[in-house]
Scaffold this active site. Structure first.
Site, PDB file in Angstrom:
ATOM      1  N   GLY A 133      31.587  34.131  34.169  1.00 35.66           N
ATOM      2  CA  GLY A 133      31.900  34.848  35.158  1.00 35.66           C
ATOM      3  C   GLY A 133      33.004  34.038  35.642  1.00 35.66           C
ATOM      4  O   GLY A 133      34.140  33.250  34.546  1.00 35.66           O
ATOM      5  N   SER A 134      33.788  33.645  36.800  1.00 34.31           N
ATOM      6  CA  SER A 134      34.480  33.760  36.642  1.00 34.31           C
ATOM      7  C   SER A 134      35.688  34.576  38.367  1.00 34.31           C
ATOM      8  O   SER A 134      35.512  35.652  38.403  1.00 34.31           O
ATOM      9  CB  SER A 134      35.621  33.093  36.578  1.00 34.31           C
TER      10      SER A 134
END
EC number: 4.1.1.65
Length: 221
Positions: A187-188
């Site tokens: 993610g991010s």
């Protein structure tokens, strides 16, 4: 059939070995059937979650130089004009896409053109929605010189969970819109910096599909 991204091969293999060893130990330690079954079910769930992190679905990408396409799956969390200090040192329209652990994590080039700038910066691991994560976190910055849009910068940003950014861009090479540009494990966030005055085709809260969703378009007569 699920297609797995190459960035997940090692992690998936190591996870499988660890889960196999743990279950073997449980079977050796106890004869209680329900405990054994709980560990088997929990292991299948964990492995299934890791497996979905690295899925790489086929995308029917239609290239159009007059459009900026989303570089990642996720949710639009920022649309605002900001001062971009690293490369442009001036005003740019920033559009940010937050990638949750449930999203596809493949990153794609938003436009085609020559890669003029590619840097990887070490940094902190603030949560991805922190206002300063774009400048303080581990991140990459890639500038593509589009024949239609001019230089477009997109930035991969690591978050609190995501601790591994993979960048494929190399200065002097040609990027093709929609091709894989990198991967952020677990993610991010992706930031895109467009010329001032660009009118976005998305709004806050919109969900994007990498390589498919149009986030900006240049009108032609």
């Amino acid at each position: 059939m699920i297609k797995i991204h190459r960035e997940g091969y090692t992690i998936l293999f190591v996870t499988l070995v660890i889960l196999f060893v743990l279950n073997a130990l449980i079977h050796w330690i106890t004869d209680v059937v329900w405990i054994r079954n709980v560990f088997i079910i929990a292991s299948l769930i964990v492995y299934g979650l890791v497996l979905q992190f690295f899925r790489n679905p086929q995308r029917n990408i239609v290239r159009d130089e007059n459009k900026i396409i989303a570089p990642a799956d996720g949710k639009v969390v920022i649309i605002e004009e900001v001062e971009e200090p690293e490369y442009f040192k001036g005003k740019r329209l920033q559009i940010s896409i937050f990638m949750s652990p449930l999203n596809v994590h493949v990153n794609r080039y938003p436009v085609s053109g020559r890669i003029e700038y590619a840097r990887h910066h070490q940094g902190q691991y603030l949560v991805a929605w922190h206002p300063k994560s774009s400048t303080l976190n581990e991140r990459t910055s890639v500038v593509i010189n589009s024949p239609v849009w001019g230089p477009v910068l997109y930035r991969q940003i690591a978050g609190y969970v995501a601790r591994r950014i993979v960048m494929y861009a190399k200065e002097g090479t040609i990027a093709r819109q929609g091709d894989e540009s990198g991967f952020i494990k677990f993610g991010s966030r992706l930031d895109i910096f467009l010329p001032p005055g660009t009118v976005p085709r998305v709004k806050l809260g919109d969900k994007t599909v990498g390589g498919i969703t149009i986030i900006a378009e240049k009108k032609t007569n």
